[in-house]
Structures are given as C-alpha cells and as structure tokens.
Design a protein around this motif. Structure first.
Motif, PDB file in Angstrom:
ATOM      1  N   LYS A 154     -13.945 -47.088  25.576  1.00  0.00           N
ATOM      2  CA  LYS A 154     -14.331 -47.656  24.287  1.00  0.00           C
ATOM      3  C   LYS A 154     -13.111 -48.230  23.588  1.00  0.00           C
ATOM      4  O   LYS A 154     -11.967 -47.940  23.963  1.00  0.00           O
ATOM      5  CB  LYS A 154     -14.962 -46.576  23.398  1.00  0.00           C
ATOM      6  N   ILE A 155     -13.366 -49.020  22.549  1.00  0.00           N
ATOM      7  CA  ILE A 155     -12.271 -49.588  21.775  1.00  0.00           C
ATOM      8  C   ILE A 155     -11.439 -48.466  21.181  1.00  0.00           C
ATOM      9  O   ILE A 155     -11.961 -47.439  20.727  1.00  0.00           O
ATOM     10  CB  ILE A 155     -12.804 -50.522  20.662  1.00  0.00           C
ATOM     11  N   MET A 156     -10.119 -48.629  21.210  1.00  0.00           N
ATOM     12  CA  MET A 156      -9.240 -47.567  20.720  1.00  0.00           C
ATOM     13  C   MET A 156      -9.225 -47.527  19.188  1.00  0.00           C
ATOM     14  O   MET A 156      -9.179 -48.557  18.521  1.00  0.00           O
ATOM     15  CB  MET A 156      -7.827 -47.767  21.272  1.00  0.00           C
ATOM     16  N   ILE A 157      -9.261 -46.321  18.669  1.00  0.00           N
ATOM     17  CA  ILE A 157      -9.247 -46.091  17.225  1.00  0.00           C
ATOM     18  C   ILE A 157      -7.855 -45.653  16.779  1.00  0.00           C
ATOM     19  O   ILE A 157      -7.335 -46.107  15.770  1.00  0.00           O
ATOM     20  CB  ILE A 157     -10.287 -45.021  16.846  1.00  0.00           C
ATOM     21  N   GLU A 158      -7.262 -44.755  17.556  1.00  0.00           N
ATOM     22  CA  GLU A 158      -5.904 -44.281  17.282  1.00  0.00           C
ATOM     23  C   GLU A 158      -5.094 -44.411  18.576  1.00  0.00           C
ATOM     24  O   GLU A 158      -4.853 -43.422  19.262  1.00  0.00           O
ATOM     25  CB  GLU A 158      -5.915 -42.829  16.811  1.00  0.00           C
ATOM     26  N   PRO A 159      -4.649 -45.634  18.910  1.00  0.00           N
ATOM     27  CA  PRO A 159      -3.894 -45.810  20.158  1.00  0.00           C
ATOM     28  C   PRO A 159      -2.533 -45.121  20.094  1.00  0.00           C
ATOM     29  O   PRO A 159      -1.811 -45.243  19.102  1.00  0.00           O
ATOM     30  CB  PRO A 159      -3.753 -47.327  20.264  1.00  0.00           C
ATOM     31  N   VAL A 160      -2.218 -44.383  21.154  1.00  0.00           N
ATOM     32  CA  VAL A 160      -0.926 -43.688  21.221  1.00  0.00           C
ATOM     33  C   VAL A 160      -0.293 -43.942  22.587  1.00  0.00           C
ATOM     34  O   VAL A 160      -0.982 -44.181  23.577  1.00  0.00           O
ATOM     35  CB  VAL A 160      -1.065 -42.168  20.986  1.00  0.00           C
ATOM     36  N   ILE A 161       1.025 -43.876  22.625  1.00  0.00           N
ATOM     37  CA  ILE A 161       1.782 -44.086  23.853  1.00  0.00           C
ATOM     38  C   ILE A 161       2.221 -42.730  24.400  1.00  0.00           C
ATOM     39  O   ILE A 161       2.688 -41.872  23.644  1.00  0.00           O
ATOM     40  CB  ILE A 161       3.030 -44.938  23.587  1.00  0.00           C
ATOM     41  N   ILE A 162       2.092 -42.543  25.711  1.00  0.00           N
ATOM     42  CA  ILE A 162       2.591 -41.325  26.348  1.00  0.00           C
ATOM     43  C   ILE A 162       3.889 -41.630  27.080  1.00  0.00           C
ATOM     44  O   ILE A 162       4.368 -42.763  27.081  1.00  0.00           O
ATOM     45  CB  ILE A 162       1.543 -40.721  27.299  1.00  0.00           C
ATOM     46  N   ALA A 163       4.467 -40.631  27.722  1.00  0.00           N
ATOM     47  CA  ALA A 163       5.802 -40.774  28.322  1.00  0.00           C
ATOM     48  C   ALA A 163       5.862 -41.861  29.380  1.00  0.00           C
ATOM     49  O   ALA A 163       6.926 -42.462  29.600  1.00  0.00           O
ATOM     50  CB  ALA A 163       6.243 -39.436  28.914  1.00  0.00           C
ATOM     51  N   SER A 164       4.760 -42.149  30.052  1.00  0.00           N
ATOM     52  CA  SER A 164       4.756 -43.182  31.091  1.00  0.00           C
ATOM     53  C   SER A 164       4.763 -44.590  30.517  1.00  0.00           C
ATOM     54  O   SER A 164       4.919 -45.563  31.248  1.00  0.00           O
ATOM     55  CB  SER A 164       3.516 -43.014  31.975  1.00  0.00           C
ATOM     56  N   GLY A 165       4.567 -44.732  29.197  1.00  0.00           N
ATOM     57  CA  GLY A 165       4.515 -46.030  28.557  1.00  0.00           C
ATOM     58  C   GLY A 165       3.113 -46.586  28.420  1.00  0.00           C
ATOM     59  O   GLY A 165       2.907 -47.615  27.776  1.00  0.00           O
ATOM     60  N   LYS A 209     -14.273 -45.091  12.797  1.00  0.00           N
ATOM     61  CA  LYS A 209     -13.260 -44.322  12.086  1.00  0.00           C
ATOM     62  C   LYS A 209     -12.738 -43.199  12.983  1.00  0.00           C
ATOM     63  O   LYS A 209     -13.430 -42.740  13.884  1.00  0.00           O
ATOM     64  CB  LYS A 209     -13.852 -43.718  10.803  1.00  0.00           C
ATOM     65  N   PRO A 210     -11.514 -42.715  12.720  1.00  0.00           N
ATOM     66  CA  PRO A 210     -10.997 -41.565  13.487  1.00  0.00           C
ATOM     67  C   PRO A 210     -11.925 -40.366  13.349  1.00  0.00           C
ATOM     68  O   PRO A 210     -12.552 -40.158  12.310  1.00  0.00           O
ATOM     69  CB  PRO A 210      -9.634 -41.294  12.836  1.00  0.00           C
ATOM     70  N   SER A 211     -12.009 -39.577  14.396  1.00  0.00           N
ATOM     71  CA  SER A 211     -12.929 -38.440  14.417  1.00  0.00           C
ATOM     72  C   SER A 211     -12.222 -37.209  14.962  1.00  0.00           C
ATOM     73  O   SER A 211     -11.296 -37.305  15.758  1.00  0.00           O
ATOM     74  CB  SER A 211     -14.142 -38.765  15.290  1.00  0.00           C
ATOM     75  N   GLU A 212     -12.676 -36.039  14.488  1.00  0.00           N
ATOM     76  CA  GLU A 212     -12.145 -34.766  14.983  1.00  0.00           C
ATOM     77  C   GLU A 212     -13.105 -34.111  15.964  1.00  0.00           C
ATOM     78  O   GLU A 212     -12.883 -32.977  16.396  1.00  0.00           O
ATOM     79  CB  GLU A 212     -11.882 -33.810  13.804  1.00  0.00           C
ATOM     80  N   GLU A 213     -14.179 -34.802  16.316  1.00  0.00           N
ATOM     81  CA  GLU A 213     -15.149 -34.222  17.244  1.00  0.00           C
ATOM     82  C   GLU A 213     -14.513 -33.958  18.600  1.00  0.00           C
ATOM     83  O   GLU A 213     -13.635 -34.694  19.055  1.00  0.00           O
ATOM     84  CB  GLU A 213     -16.350 -35.156  17.422  1.00  0.00           C
ATOM     85  N   ILE A 214     -14.986 -32.885  19.234  1.00  0.00           N
ATOM     86  CA  ILE A 214     -14.460 -32.516  20.545  1.00  0.00           C
ATOM     87  C   ILE A 214     -14.876 -33.548  21.577  1.00  0.00           C
ATOM     88  O   ILE A 214     -16.027 -33.975  21.623  1.00  0.00           O
ATOM     89  CB  ILE A 214     -14.963 -31.116  20.947  1.00  0.00           C
ATOM     90  N   VAL A 215     -13.940 -33.960  22.405  1.00  0.00           N
ATOM     91  CA  VAL A 215     -14.237 -34.889  23.485  1.00  0.00           C
ATOM     92  C   VAL A 215     -15.024 -34.156  24.562  1.00  0.00           C
ATOM     93  O   VAL A 215     -14.579 -33.136  25.084  1.00  0.00           O
ATOM     94  CB  VAL A 215     -12.936 -35.457  24.090  1.00  0.00           C
ATOM     95  N   THR A 216     -16.208 -34.657  24.881  1.00  0.00           N
ATOM     96  CA  THR A 216     -17.058 -33.975  25.863  1.00  0.00           C
ATOM     97  C   THR A 216     -17.149 -34.716  27.189  1.00  0.00           C
ATOM     98  O   THR A 216     -17.693 -34.189  28.150  1.00  0.00           O
ATOM     99  CB  THR A 216     -18.481 -33.804  25.304  1.00  0.00           C
ATOM    100  N   GLU A 217     -16.617 -35.929  27.246  1.00  0.00           N
ATOM    101  CA  GLU A 217     -16.799 -36.734  28.453  1.00  0.00           C
ATOM    102  C   GLU A 217     -15.830 -36.378  29.569  1.00  0.00           C
ATOM    103  O   GLU A 217     -16.134 -36.597  30.745  1.00  0.00           O
ATOM    104  CB  GLU A 217     -16.641 -38.227  28.131  1.00  0.00           C
ATOM    105  N   LEU A 218     -14.646 -35.837  29.212  1.00  0.00           N
ATOM    106  CA  LEU A 218     -13.635 -35.574  30.227  1.00  0.00           C
ATOM    107  C   LEU A 218     -13.902 -34.269  30.966  1.00  0.00           C
ATOM    108  O   LEU A 218     -14.378 -33.300  30.385  1.00  0.00           O
ATOM    109  CB  LEU A 218     -12.251 -35.513  29.581  1.00  0.00           C
ATOM    110  N   PHE A 219     -13.558 -34.247  32.231  1.00  0.00           N
ATOM    111  CA  PHE A 219     -13.592 -33.043  33.062  1.00  0.00           C
ATOM    112  C   PHE A 219     -14.994 -32.462  33.240  1.00  0.00           C
ATOM    113  O   PHE A 219     -15.152 -31.295  33.552  1.00  0.00           O
ATOM    114  CB  PHE A 219     -12.675 -31.950  32.488  1.00  0.00           C
ATOM    115  N   THR A 220     -16.022 -33.279  33.005  1.00  0.00           N
ATOM    116  CA  THR A 220     -17.378 -32.741  33.109  1.00  0.00           C
ATOM    117  C   THR A 220     -18.148 -33.312  34.298  1.00  0.00           C
ATOM    118  O   THR A 220     -19.295 -32.915  34.527  1.00  0.00           O
ATOM    119  CB  THR A 220     -18.172 -33.048  31.816  1.00  0.00           C
ATOM    120  N   ASP A 221     -17.533 -34.187  35.048  1.00  0.00           N
ATOM    121  CA  ASP A 221     -18.243 -34.857  36.133  1.00  0.00           C
ATOM    122  C   ASP A 221     -18.830 -33.888  37.151  1.00  0.00           C
ATOM    123  O   ASP A 221     -19.927 -34.081  37.657  1.00  0.00           O
ATOM    124  CB  ASP A 221     -17.326 -35.856  36.848  1.00  0.00           C
ATOM    125  N   GLY A 222     -18.098 -32.818  37.477  1.00  0.00           N
ATOM    126  CA  GLY A 222     -18.569 -31.918  38.526  1.00  0.00           C
ATOM    127  C   GLY A 222     -19.309 -30.692  38.035  1.00  0.00           C
ATOM    128  O   GLY A 222     -19.686 -29.829  38.838  1.00  0.00           O
TER     129      GLY A 222
END
Length: 460
Positions: free
Chosen positions: A89-100, A153-166
């Motif tokens: 999805k479109i980024m709301i709060e884009p951040v950079i990690i160590a890999s760039g 808008k930025p949200s504090e909701e828990i991300v549910t999409e990651l790590f749930t595939d299996g």
C-alpha cells in the motif's frame, strides 16, 4: 526545460527521469547518486525541487499525464515506488533501514521483531534503527495533492498481514493431521508463532474460520498425547493475551470445559497454563459469569490446595471470578475457605491468598466457616508480626468482617478485647497502617469502647 517544440518523446523522457529520481531516492535511503555529496536538509530540499521541476515540465508538455493529472479516485494508480513492499500500500510513514531501503514504519517494525534482514535484499542489518525518509514522504504528499488522492493517516493498529501466510496450514495439520508426528510438529510451531507475534494472535482469531474449535477439537480425543495437550493449551493462552480475543475465546463452548479438564490432568506446564488462560480470560467481566457457571472454580481451588507453581495463577483467577458477587457462593460451596486458611497457616503465598479471603469474607457462610476453624487467632498472629502493609490491610479487613457478621457478638468482642489489651494490635494498626487498614482498625477500637452494648462496629 520544455518549449512548444517539445514532442511526446520528450514527455516520455521526463516520465522516465521522474521514475529514476524515485528509484534512486528509495534505493539510497532518500539521497540519489547525483545528490550524494549534498548533506543535511539542503540535499533533501534540492532533491524535492528536482522532482518538482520534472513534474512542472510534464504539466507543460502533457497536461493529461497520469502522474500529474487528477483522475477519478477509483482510477488512481499509486506509483509502485510509493508503495511499501511489505504492506503493498501507499506509504504513510516511510522510514529507512540500515540497508538503505524504505518501508512503511508499522510494517518494518513488525518485520524486525522476527528478522534482522532487509526484506528486499536479504542483507543482514548492522543496526535496527529507523530513520524517517523525509524526501519520499514529501514526494508522496505532493503526488497525493496533485492526484487528489486521500493519503491514510498514521495508525497504531497491529499489523496482521505479516508472518501469517502459513498459519492456516499449521491449523489444518493440527485439526486434520496426516500423522501424529506431523500434528505434534505443527502444534509446537503454532505455539511458537502465537507467542512471538501479535499479528499472528490477531489473525488467528479474527481471520481464520472456526479457528478455536479447530484448534481444540484434538484435545477431545481420548488418546491425545500430553505434549500435544501442552502445546495447544499454551497456544490458547498466547491467543488470550490479546484483549479483543478474550470474549470470542471464552464464548466458544469447547474452551472452558477443556481448560477445566486440563487443570486436573496433564503436565505441570499444561495445568499452570490452563490456569493462566483462565486468569487471562477472567479479565473481562462477562467472561467471569461464563467461568463461574462451570466446574472450573472447584478445579482452580484444587490447584490452590496443591500449592507450588500453580498457586499464583489459580488464586488470581479465582479472585477475578469472585469479583462477581454470585460467584462467591459457588466458591465457598466448592471448599474455598478451608483450602485458603490451611495454605495461609502454612505460610504459602500469604499475600495473594489473604487478598482472596478478604474478598469472600463478606459472605456469611464463609465467615461462619472461618469462625468454626478458629482462623481469627491466625489473623491476630499475622497482624502482630512485621509485614507488608497489604498483608496487614487484608488481615484486618477479614477480622472486621468476621466480627461484624458473627452471630455471637459477645464472643467476638471478647476476642478483640483480649488481643488489644495484650498486644495493642489495633491501636498500632490505626497509627501506621494503610488508609483502609486504619479505617478498619479505628472502627474496631470504637466497637471495643462500646463493649457490652451488643452493637457492631460502624461499617466503613
């Protein structure tokens, strides 16, 4: 940059240049190669100006281009450079990690709870710090304005999409196993996943159809292994931690009976986690009624009687359940009073058990049982010894209620009077106890002043 002789080919070139800027920004942590020597906010501003100049040129040569022209909202195609590869999805709060690389903040934070690698490059990260990508954020803002696209808008909701595939696959292997070994392996893995990730706990209950029933059905089998029982009960405990799951879990007709069964049989870990699950579920008042209308109280009281590692979870669960008045009668009828008084006399978990006893000491039958057991003498002993204020507070509350509700008021006054005359117990407590203890001690002292009148202490 553009004039009246600019051709369609020029527009294509500008579009490619615009996309190149975006790719470079995202690939190099917000600073393109061309701007690599520019430091600080001035570099960011110049990069934004460069992107804006390209957009302005496109306005001149191709007013209807989809980069700058505002199509209807349902037809807006968000540039892939503005989408997080994790959220899609479109980024709301884009951040950079160590890999760039740049990601949506909520999603990469959830990812980094499990992994220490970049999702795109698989590069091991040198650190887990997140840096706001101000340049990408500004570019997305300008694109949204140009396209009349409402950015979330930025949200504090828990991300549910990651790590749930299996997760659904694991549940399928548990509820419809191909073999006992595969079922055990899936149960152990699901236990780990629900412990580590809030997203899995949320997804499991809210997104998977009939998930609780499918999870617990194997425990109904007569030949269910102890290890399988332990893993599934622990998984249920992990799921119950999430507030929104508590009601759904408790209202499932399999849950309370199976937890009650597991309180009585299974490994020590299974029994402790069954009690912990009931404690977690009893945090909601409506669940206390459900639990109270079962054989669960008797089983929890039995665990308290056994002592050891079970006591804290079991006693705390009973405390929550008995905060509902109608459940106190059930607890007393299930043998709570003699179990608590015996353990307190042994010196086991005195603080927790006195708090529970103080709660049920407003029940007349409970008071009678304590008086019949001569427990007031043990309470006097506790009050005489140095201890934490909470222990003294609950002990004097129980003494007050025992005497207040004792039909033999003259006998109660006599015991209180002897204790005060010999040790000054209530005078000391009235001077140095907690606020609640002071009120109860002062009420007892007023009662003693009216000794022989047959009047009870004024209720506080």
């Amino acid at each position: 940059m553009a004039d009246s002789t600019t051709t369609a080919a020029d527009a294509d070139t500008l579009k490619q240049e615009f996309k190149k800027i975006l790719r470079e920004i995202l690939s190099y942590g917000g600073v393109s190669k061309d701007l690599a020597e520019i430091d600080g906010s001035s570099g960011v501003l110049k990069a934004i100006d460069k992107a804006n100049r390209v957009i302005n040129c496109l306005r001149e040569v191709e007013p209807d281009t989809d980069i700058i022209s505002p199509p209807s909202p349902e037809k807006v195609d968000v540039p892939k450079e503005f989408k997080c590869t994790l959220s899609k999805k479109i980024m709301i709060e884009p951040v950079i990690i160590a890999s760039g690389q740049t990601y949506e903040k909520r999603y990469i934070k959830e990812w980094l709870k499990r992994e220490r690698t970049c999702p795109i490059s698989n590069q091991v990260l040198s650190h887990l710090s997140l840096t706001p990508n101000l340049l990408v954020d500004e570019l997305i803002t300008q694109w949204c304005l140009a396209n009349k696209f409402e950015r979330p808008k930025p949200s504090e909701e828990i991300v549910t999409e990651l790590f749930t595939d299996g997760i659904d696959s694991l549940l399928q292997r548990i509820s419809s196993p191909s073999s006992a070994a595969d079922q055990a392996q899936a149960a152990e893995e699901l236990r780990r996943q629900t412990k580590r990730f809030a997203s899995v706990r949320t997804f499991f209950v809210s997104q998977l159809h009939d998930s609780i029933t499918r999870l617990l059905t194997p425990l109904s089998a007569v030949d269910a292994s102890l290890d399988l029982q332990e893993n599934l009960v622990t998984t249920l405990f992990n799921l119950s931690i999430f507030e929104k799951n508590k009601r759904v879990i408790a209202e499932n007709p399999l849950v309370i009976p199976l937890l009650t069964k597991c309180l009585n049989q299974g490994t020590a870990e299974t029994r402790r986690n069954a009690a912990a699950t009931l404690l977690s579920l009893s945090a909601i008042e409506s669940n206390r009624l459900i639990i109270g209308n079962s054989e669960t109280l008797k089983a929890l009281i039995g665990l308290i009687g056994e002592g050891g590692s079970f006591t804290t979870e079991a006693a705390s669960a009973v405390f929550n359940i008995c905060s509902v008045m109608e459940n106190r009668e059930k607890a007393v009828s299930s043998g709570l009073i003699p179990v608590l008084t015996d353990k307190i006399k042994e010196g086991s978990n005195v603080a927790e058990l006195l708090a529970l006893l103080a709660l049920v000491s407003t029940h007349n039958r409970g008071v009678k049982e304590m008086n019949d057991l001569g427990f007031i003498s043990d309470l006097f002993s506790i009050l005489r010894k140095p201890s934490c204020p909470v222990i003294h507070e609950n002990a004097v509350v129980i003494v007050f209620n025992m005497c207040d509700r004792n039909r033999d008021r003259s006998g109660g006054v006599k015991m209180l009077s002897e204790e005060e005359n010999l040790y000054g117990t209530f005078t000391k407590l009235a001077k140095q106890g907690s606020d609640r203890a002071v009120r109860k001690a002062e009420a007892i002292l007023r009662w003693l002043k009216r000794h022989g009148t047959g009047k009870a202490p004024q209720r506080e």
